[in-house]
Design a protein around this motif. Structure first.
Motif, PDB file in Angstrom:
ATOM      1  N   PHE A 569      -1.663  34.262  92.346  1.00 23.59           N
ATOM      2  CA  PHE A 569      -2.546  34.543  91.225  1.00 23.59           C
ATOM      3  C   PHE A 569      -3.821  35.213  91.713  1.00 23.59           C
ATOM      4  O   PHE A 569      -4.222  35.074  92.866  1.00 23.59           O
ATOM      5  CB  PHE A 569      -2.869  33.277  90.436  1.00 23.59           C
ATOM      6  CG  PHE A 569      -3.544  32.191  91.229  1.00 23.59           C
ATOM      7  CD1 PHE A 569      -4.933  32.080  91.268  1.00 23.59           C
ATOM      8  CD2 PHE A 569      -2.787  31.264  91.933  1.00 23.59           C
ATOM      9  CE1 PHE A 569      -5.548  31.074  91.996  1.00 23.59           C
ATOM     10  CE2 PHE A 569      -3.404  30.247  92.663  1.00 23.59           C
ATOM     11  CZ  PHE A 569      -4.781  30.157  92.704  1.00 23.59           C
ATOM     12  N   TYR A 570      -4.463  35.955  90.792  1.00 23.28           N
ATOM     13  CA  TYR A 570      -5.693  36.672  91.100  1.00 23.28           C
ATOM     14  C   TYR A 570      -6.898  35.740  90.955  1.00 23.28           C
ATOM     15  O   TYR A 570      -6.980  34.947  90.007  1.00 23.28           O
ATOM     16  CB  TYR A 570      -5.885  37.861  90.157  1.00 23.28           C
ATOM     17  CG  TYR A 570      -4.872  38.971  90.308  1.00 23.28           C
ATOM     18  CD1 TYR A 570      -4.905  39.820  91.406  1.00 23.28           C
ATOM     19  CD2 TYR A 570      -3.892  39.169  89.337  1.00 23.28           C
ATOM     20  CE1 TYR A 570      -3.976  40.850  91.542  1.00 23.28           C
ATOM     21  CE2 TYR A 570      -2.963  40.197  89.454  1.00 23.28           C
ATOM     22  CZ  TYR A 570      -3.010  41.030  90.566  1.00 23.28           C
ATOM     23  OH  TYR A 570      -2.092  42.047  90.690  1.00 23.28           O
ATOM     24  N   GLY A 571      -7.852  35.878  91.876  1.00 20.87           N
ATOM     25  CA  GLY A 571      -9.114  35.157  91.761  1.00 20.87           C
ATOM     26  C   GLY A 571      -8.931  33.661  91.775  1.00 20.87           C
ATOM     27  O   GLY A 571      -8.214  33.101  92.610  1.00 20.87           O
ATOM     28  N   ALA A 572      -9.588  32.982  90.826  1.00 21.06           N
ATOM     29  CA  ALA A 572      -9.550  31.520  90.775  1.00 21.06           C
ATOM     30  C   ALA A 572      -8.728  30.992  89.616  1.00 21.06           C
ATOM     31  O   ALA A 572      -8.535  29.776  89.498  1.00 21.06           O
ATOM     32  CB  ALA A 572     -10.975  30.984  90.675  1.00 21.06           C
ATOM     33  N   LEU A 573      -8.229  31.877  88.730  1.00 22.03           N
ATOM     34  CA  LEU A 573      -7.475  31.440  87.558  1.00 22.03           C
ATOM     35  C   LEU A 573      -5.980  31.517  87.826  1.00 22.03           C
ATOM     36  O   LEU A 573      -5.421  32.605  88.012  1.00 22.03           O
ATOM     37  CB  LEU A 573      -7.830  32.316  86.349  1.00 22.03           C
ATOM     38  CG  LEU A 573      -9.288  32.241  85.865  1.00 22.03           C
ATOM     39  CD1 LEU A 573      -9.507  33.241  84.737  1.00 22.03           C
ATOM     40  CD2 LEU A 573      -9.632  30.833  85.423  1.00 22.03           C
ATOM     41  N   GLN A 574      -5.314  30.364  87.841  1.00 23.86           N
ATOM     42  CA  GLN A 574      -3.877  30.364  88.108  1.00 23.86           C
ATOM     43  C   GLN A 574      -3.098  31.045  86.992  1.00 23.86           C
ATOM     44  O   GLN A 574      -1.942  31.424  87.192  1.00 23.86           O
ATOM     45  CB  GLN A 574      -3.388  28.934  88.312  1.00 23.86           C
ATOM     46  CG  GLN A 574      -3.930  28.284  89.578  1.00 23.86           C
ATOM     47  CD  GLN A 574      -3.053  27.141  90.056  1.00 23.86           C
ATOM     48  OE1 GLN A 574      -1.837  27.142  89.848  1.00 23.86           O
ATOM     49  NE2 GLN A 574      -3.667  26.172  90.703  1.00 23.86           N
TER      50      GLN A 574
END
Length: 725
Positions: A569-574
């Motif tokens: 997943f991208y960044g911190a958001l699953q």
């Protein structure tokens, strides 16, 4: 103006080296023969016990037999001013009149030049900052060594520049910290009293005692052999190594270096200044018989007497030799169609970067080609799908020729290069090789799209398909159908690239994968979902290879949770799906909304491929046991054989259960030379061959090396091997 700065520079600093002071036209700033010997005058205030070390600093240059330069102590003077007054002044400024408070300059040399009769020096004055940097006579730790620094400054008088970055940006030649003309000094450092070979070389280039010149030609047609070399048995030659540079404001320099090798120009001519009265040399060129010679000069003739020796060489072409063989399937023995490319790999000059010979196998898998004998070669077999590339080295090919047969195993991975002619393939090729995977590189731009039968030819049913930067379409309609058929037949697929989801959104193929396009994603950080195939992995999808790479990453959504799940997943958001895994019946697929080639670090790219292929159950290549038999009870690493070895050796190791194994070679300094094995292994006896080359394909030096086997912290063993040449 030059300066010697009181600071020790780290050896790892990126600076450059040895130069001769010149003008923009490349004319040396030297003294004419009639101006030699160089008469220097010592200021009358100089303590008597300093005179010996000062004269010794000059004498180091005067003692060189390869340079006719001479210094002469002309006595004392009352002059204290740097000016063009006909006096070559040496003055120790105890009051610091010439140096503002806080200066870091030990000494400076001011040389006056004249254009009359040619750009040349007419006078050179030296002022030492004795207030801030008092000289030392015996290497005292808190003083600047008098003799070594005077050798450095007298080198400037001759016309030599720094081998370091003092006074401005770096430039001009190779960094040589050990040289007397290196641009920094430290207290108590007496090492600069002895001239380095490159100090000697630059003096000889400016004031040469001996010169060697000539031509190197083909003996058969008298054509020049550009790039042929005269190779001495030791570092006895000196030459300029580049054009005029201006790394410091107002100063022009030409780089020069000492060397064993002097190459011929396009007309076959070569020229070098010689540092030794006699030496042995070989004249070499790829595809030609070497000539050995002894070069002998007369004794030094004094100021202005340069002996020029002309030595012409006519090299005979080497006898031609044949390389022949067959390329077959290892199981069936059936012929395999392949292109055979032969590359020269010896250390001789003139080896072409392109193949020396290229031929295709005939209808029964045989090939025959002709190359010059007495050379080292790499025979590369590029077969049709589904076979991997194979290579073999032939050392010192005999005039009688050699046979090189190839029995090919079917590759386990089909690597589909669908990047529209971009050049990302090497990223995947290198990663798969480092992981020990066997693969066939299928280039869509050359071979067209693979069909159902092409994909079915791989027993592991594994396809790695990458589409590179954004294209339209990323996958054609026919390619989508073929990939769907592949999955319907229980195939394994890793699909990666930009805009795959965006351009296939709503298509039957993407719907069947349980995916939909959600949006473009600018977030460069990609993380693996905890507890899944990417657990603990953090990637940066910027700074990878390609100027336009990763400008249009896809964020996806899961439309069928029964078959598909998020694994990256991208960044911190699953919920921002970057990569998904698909499973249906016996089929598996991993789909990325970005290209693996865009991951910033090569090690991370390799890691991603490793975990994805492991998930796809790909245990291939060197991971397969080499011999059938009882399974070993424990991990073990055997001694290589032969040992010592040249040119290659075999390393055996045993794996009692499926595990990820890494086997690497290190030098005596503990530096990794090459990774031989890295990947998941099935239980059994395994073998790997090391050909004495590093990870860049270059031969390593004779010596002692160590090889280490590591099994994820469960087992580690190290053994020693010896390479002899």
């Amino acid at each position: 103006r030059t300066a010697l700065v009181a600071a020790m520079l780290l050896a790892s600093a990126t600076v450059y080296a040895l130069c001769i002071i010149t003008n923009s036209a490349g004319t040396f700033r030297i003294y004419f023969d009639q101006d030699i010997p160089f008469n220097y005058h010592l200021h009358q205030s100089i303590p008597p016990d300093w005179i010996g070390p000062i004269d010794a600093g000059a004498q180091a240059w005067e003692d060189l037999p390869s340079s006719y330069w001479e210094f002469n102590n002309a006595g004392t003077t009352a002059a204290t001013t740097v000016s063009r007054d006909g006096i070559n002044l040496v003055f120790f400024d105890i009051q610091g009149v010439n140096f503002p408070p806080g200066t870091n300059t030990i000494a400076f040399s001011a040389t006056f030049t004249s254009p009359v009769g040619g750009y040349h020096a007419v006078e050179s004055d030296l002022v030492w900052n004795a207030r801030d940097f008092p000289p030392g006579l015996n290497g005292e730790p808190n003083l600047i060594d008098l003799q070594g620094t005077m050798s450095h400054e007298f080198g400037h008088h001759m016309g030599s520049s720094h081998t370091g970055p003092v006074g401005g940006p770096p430039g001009c030649g190779e960094l040589i910290i050990a040289a007397t003309m290196y641009g920094t000094a430290g207290t108590g450092d007496t090492t600069k009293r002895s001239l380095h070979i490159d100090d000697i070389a630059v003096a000889a280039v400016m004031y040469p005692t001996w010169k060697l010149q000539g031509r190197i030609l083909d003996a058969g047609n008298s054509q020049p052999l550009e790039g042929a070399e005269v190779i001495a048995d030791q570092v006895v030659m000196a030459s300029l190594t580049g054009p005029v540079e201006s790394p410091q404001t107002g100063r022009f320099q030409i780089p020069g270096a000492a060397t064993r090798n002097i190459g011929a120009l396009s007309d076959g001519t070569y020229e070098a200044v010689i540092l030794s009265q006699q030496f042995d040399a070989a004249v070499e060129y790829f595809g030609y018989q070497s000539q050995n010679t002894t070069i002998t000069f007369s004794a030094p003739g004094g100021i202005g007497n340069t002996e020029v020796l002309t030595a012409d060489f006519n090299l005979q072409p080497s006898p031609m030799a044949q390389i022949s063989g067959a390329v077959v399937d290892s199981l069936s023995g059936n012929p395999v169609q392949a292109n055979i490319l032969v590359y020269g790999i010896s250390n001789k000059p003139g080896i072409p970067s392109e193949p020396v010979a290229v031929v295709s196998t005939d209808s029964i898998g045989n090939y025959l080609l002709t190359v010059p004998s007495a050379e080292d070669y790499r025979v590369r077999v590029e077969p049709v799908s589904p076979y991997p590339v194979q290579e073999r080295e032939l050392q010192n090919l005999d005039a009688g020729g050699a046979t090189a047969d190839f029995a090919l195993n079917v590759a386990q991975i089909m690597l589909v290069d669908d990047d529209s002619g971009q050049e990302y393939e090497q990223i995947y090729i290198d990663a798969l090789r480092n992981l020990g995977k066997t693969f066939h590189h299928w280039d869509v731009a050359l071979a067209g799209s693979p069909g159902d039968a092409d994909m079915a030819a791989y027993p592991s049913k594994t396809i790695v398909w990458y589409t590179g930067d954004a294209g339209n379409p990323t996958l054609s309609a026919d390619e989508q159908v073929s990939l769907q058929n592949h999955l319907n037949n229980g195939g394994l697929l890793f699909l990666t690239g930009q805009d795959i989801a965006e351009e296939l959104n709503g298509s039957t193929f993407l719907n069947n994968l349980g995916l939909a396009y959600e949006a473009n994603e600018a977030q460069p950080i990609v993380r693996g979902v905890a507890g899944d195939i990417g657990d603990g992995i953090i990637l940066i999808t910027s700074g990878g290879d390609g100027a336009n790479n990763q400008t249009s990453k896809d964020r996806m959504s899961i439309t069928n949770s029964a078959t598909t799940r998020s694994v990256f997943f991208y960044g911190a958001l699953q919920s921002s799906v970057a990569g998904a895994a698909y499973e249906a019946n016996s089929a598996k697929a991993v789909i990325f909304g970005f290209g693996v080639e865009g991951i910033s670090e090569a090690s991370r790219r390799e890691l991603v491929l490793d975990v994805v292929l492991s998930y796809l159950d790909v245990i291939v290549g060197i991971g397969e046991p080499d011999e059938a038999g009882p399974l070993p009870n424990e991990f073990s690493l055997a001694q290589n054989y032969p040992n010592p070895f040249n040119p290659s050796t075999i390393i055996e190791y045993r794996v009692p259960r499926t595990a990820r194994v890494e086997l690497s070679v290190f030098n005596e300094l503990g530096q990794k030379v090459r990774t031989l094995v890295s990947g998941i292994h099935a239980p059994g006896l395994h073998k790997v061959e090391w050909n004495g080359r590093n990870g860049d394909g270059q031969r390593v030096a004779t010596g002692v090396y160590f090889y280490r086997m590591n099994v994820g912290g469960k087992f580690t063993d190290v053994k020693k091997l010896v390479l002899l040449k």
